[in-house]
Write an enzyme that holds these catalytic residues in place. Structure first.
Site, PDB file in Angstrom:
ATOM      1  N   GLY A  67      -8.601  86.291  48.934  1.00 35.35           N
ATOM      2  CA  GLY A  67      -9.480  87.200  49.681  1.00 35.35           C
ATOM      3  C   GLY A  67      -8.826  87.604  50.991  1.00 35.35           C
ATOM      4  N   VAL A  92       7.410  89.014  60.264  1.00 36.62           N
ATOM      5  CA  VAL A  92       8.522  89.967  60.117  1.00 36.62           C
ATOM      6  C   VAL A  92       9.357  90.011  61.401  1.00 36.62           C
ATOM      7  CG1 VAL A  92       9.097  92.410  59.838  1.00 36.62           C
ATOM      8  CG2 VAL A  92       7.354  91.362  58.374  1.00 36.62           C
ATOM      9  N   ASP A 112     -13.795  81.734  55.470  1.00 43.00           N
ATOM     10  CA  ASP A 112     -14.658  80.590  55.168  1.00 43.00           C
ATOM     11  C   ASP A 112     -14.400  79.372  56.063  1.00 43.00           C
ATOM     12  OD1 ASP A 112     -15.453  82.234  53.102  1.00 43.00           O
ATOM     13  OD2 ASP A 112     -14.286  81.185  51.568  1.00 43.00           O
ATOM     14  N   GLY A 131     -18.932  82.428  52.639  1.00 37.93           N
ATOM     15  CA  GLY A 131     -18.449  81.074  52.941  1.00 37.93           C
ATOM     16  C   GLY A 131     -18.184  80.241  51.705  1.00 37.93           C
ATOM     17  N   ARG A 132     -18.419  80.826  50.528  1.00 41.21           N
ATOM     18  CA  ARG A 132     -18.235  80.108  49.271  1.00 41.21           C
ATOM     19  C   ARG A 132     -19.013  78.782  49.318  1.00 41.21           C
ATOM     20  NH1 ARG A 132     -14.233  81.677  45.614  1.00 41.21           N
ATOM     21  NH2 ARG A 132     -13.067  82.740  47.213  1.00 41.21           N
ATOM     22  N   ARG A 169     -46.347  80.555  66.811  1.00 42.65           N
ATOM     23  CA  ARG A 169     -45.921  80.473  68.221  1.00 42.65           C
ATOM     24  C   ARG A 169     -45.884  81.825  68.918  1.00 42.65           C
ATOM     25  NH1 ARG A 169     -40.759  76.620  68.934  1.00 42.65           N
ATOM     26  NH2 ARG A 169     -41.542  74.779  67.891  1.00 42.65           N
ATOM     27  N   LYS A 218     -43.820  84.354  68.006  1.00 43.64           N
ATOM     28  CA  LYS A 218     -42.537  85.056  67.907  1.00 43.64           C
ATOM     29  C   LYS A 218     -42.744  86.380  67.179  1.00 43.64           C
ATOM     30  CE  LYS A 218     -39.353  81.166  68.113  1.00 43.64           C
ATOM     31  NZ  LYS A 218     -37.996  80.741  67.800  1.00 43.64           N
ATOM     32  N   GLU A 221     -23.970  81.540  51.450  1.00 41.68           N
ATOM     33  CA  GLU A 221     -24.001  82.010  50.052  1.00 41.68           C
ATOM     34  C   GLU A 221     -24.039  80.855  49.041  1.00 41.68           C
ATOM     35  OE1 GLU A 221     -20.680  84.106  48.389  1.00 41.68           O
ATOM     36  OE2 GLU A 221     -19.234  82.940  49.517  1.00 41.68           O
ATOM     37  N   ARG A 229     -15.621  90.652  55.806  1.00 43.63           N
ATOM     38  CA  ARG A 229     -14.163  90.497  55.643  1.00 43.63           C
ATOM     39  C   ARG A 229     -13.379  91.644  56.288  1.00 43.63           C
ATOM     40  NH1 ARG A 229     -13.724  88.207  49.994  1.00 43.63           N
ATOM     41  NH2 ARG A 229     -12.316  89.917  49.508  1.00 43.63           N
TER      42      ARG A 229
END
Ligand code: F6P
Length: 326
Positions: free
Chosen positions: A16, A29, A132, A175-176, A216, A218, A227, A259
């Site tokens: 990835g 390089v 990840d 994050g696998r 509360r 919010k 994931e 990504r």
């Protein structure tokens, strides 16, 4: 004994993509060229290595890529390279092009491939690049910081709409099998709850957290779901929407935007340091290691260790996310 003299090295990106791969290629390089090496770029990861898709790459070819996401060398996940015939083919292609050593920039599968090549006598240095942050031996991988910035920016935006509509959002991060991105994102975006694969999650607890946030006063409730967590964000979304918790619920899967994008300042620096160190390792005969961040230092960790040990999530971060979410 002085190290074997290297004339030609190759660099590739694999698995990835991660933001920061380009600055890393540039660093490999330019460090190689500065040390009198001929550098080849391999196109398309191990697929390119097996099919002889290499080209010479010089200092000017990597101009203007520091700020670009993705990888100019392309990348791939290769099933064929997992086979011994695929590996033999890659070694044969490298030998016939006169390539003495290889720098592999990628995640766990890519580093595993690097180790396999090293076991067959190819001098290799790996560089950890994966959003990840699940690679043993290094505090940080290339791409994590940029991905976290993207996630936080997205959650800030989601909170705006969540507050406007009084909604709960389940936000799925990548994050696998690792909850690292989710936990860190939870802390720095102020999420009400974080669900990760490392911890058994209970639907009732999620429901209670949403109800409590509503009681509360919010105006929103943000739950970050890694994931790999069970249940998944999509499954939770269905169950929770049927309950009467005060807020209505929406699910956002952030997906591959995590990504992409310009590498952050941190990733550009880390990638540049790793790239330079990888070439230094090769020149000094320190083969078959991965460049790793250990505190502030870049060190070499044997590839065999990297691929054989799991990286565990620092649970103090998970605890912090829970405490700060109150
Ligand atoms: O390893 C990086 C990663 O983005 C994971 O977080 C995710 O599970 C996987 O790659 C997705 O892979 P692909 O881009 O092949 O769908």
């Amino acid at each position: 004994m002085s190290p074997k003299k290297l004339n030609t090295i190759a660099v590739m990106t694999s698995g990835g993509d991660a933001p920061g791969m380009n600055p890393c290629i540039r660093s490999v390089v330019r460090t190689g060229v500065a040390n009198g090496l001929q550098v080849y770029g391999v196109e398309g990861g191990y697929e390119g290595l097996m099919h002889g898709h290499f080209h010479p790459i010089g200092a000017r070819d990597v101009g203007g890529i520091l700020q670009r996401g993705g990888t100019i060398l392309q990348t791939a996940r290769s099933d064929e390279f997992r086979t011994s015939s695929g590996q033999r083919r890659a070694i044969r292609e490298m030998n016939s092009a006169g390539i003495d050593a290889l720098v592999v920039i990628g995640g766990d599968g890519s580093l595993n491939g690097a180790m396999v090549l090293s076991q067959q006598g190819i001098p290799v240095v790996g560089i950890p690049a994966s959003i990840d942050n699940d690679i043993f031996g290094t505090d940080m991988c290339i791409g994590v910081d940029t991905a976290l910035n993207t996630i936080v920016d997205s959650i800030d935006k989601i909170r705006d709409t969540a507050s406007s509509h009084s909604r709960a959002f389940l936000v799925e991060t990548m994050g696998r099998a690792s909850g690292y991105l989710a936990v860190l994102a939870g802390i720095i975006s102020g999420a009400e709850m974080v669900l990760i694969p490392e911890v058994q999650n209970d639907v009732r607890e999620v429901g209670l957290a949403i109800e409590e946030a509503y009681r509360r006063g919010k105006t929103h409730c943000i739950i970050v779901v890694a994931e790999g967590a069970t249940p998944t964000a999509a499954e939770l979304g269905k169950t929770i929407d049927e309950l009467d918790l005060g807020f209505t619920t929406r699910v956002t899967i952030l997906g591959h935007i995590q990504r992409g994008g310009k590498p952050s300042a941190y990733d550009r620096l880390l990638a540049s340091r790793f790239g330079r160190k990888a070439v230094d390792f090769l020149l000094n005969g320190q083969y078959n290691v991965m460049t790793a961040l250990d505190g502030r230092e870049i060190v070499g960790v044997p590839l065999e260790e990297v691929v054989s040990k799991p990286k565990s999530l620092p649970m103090e971060y998970y605890d912090m996310a829970r405490v700060l979410a109150q």
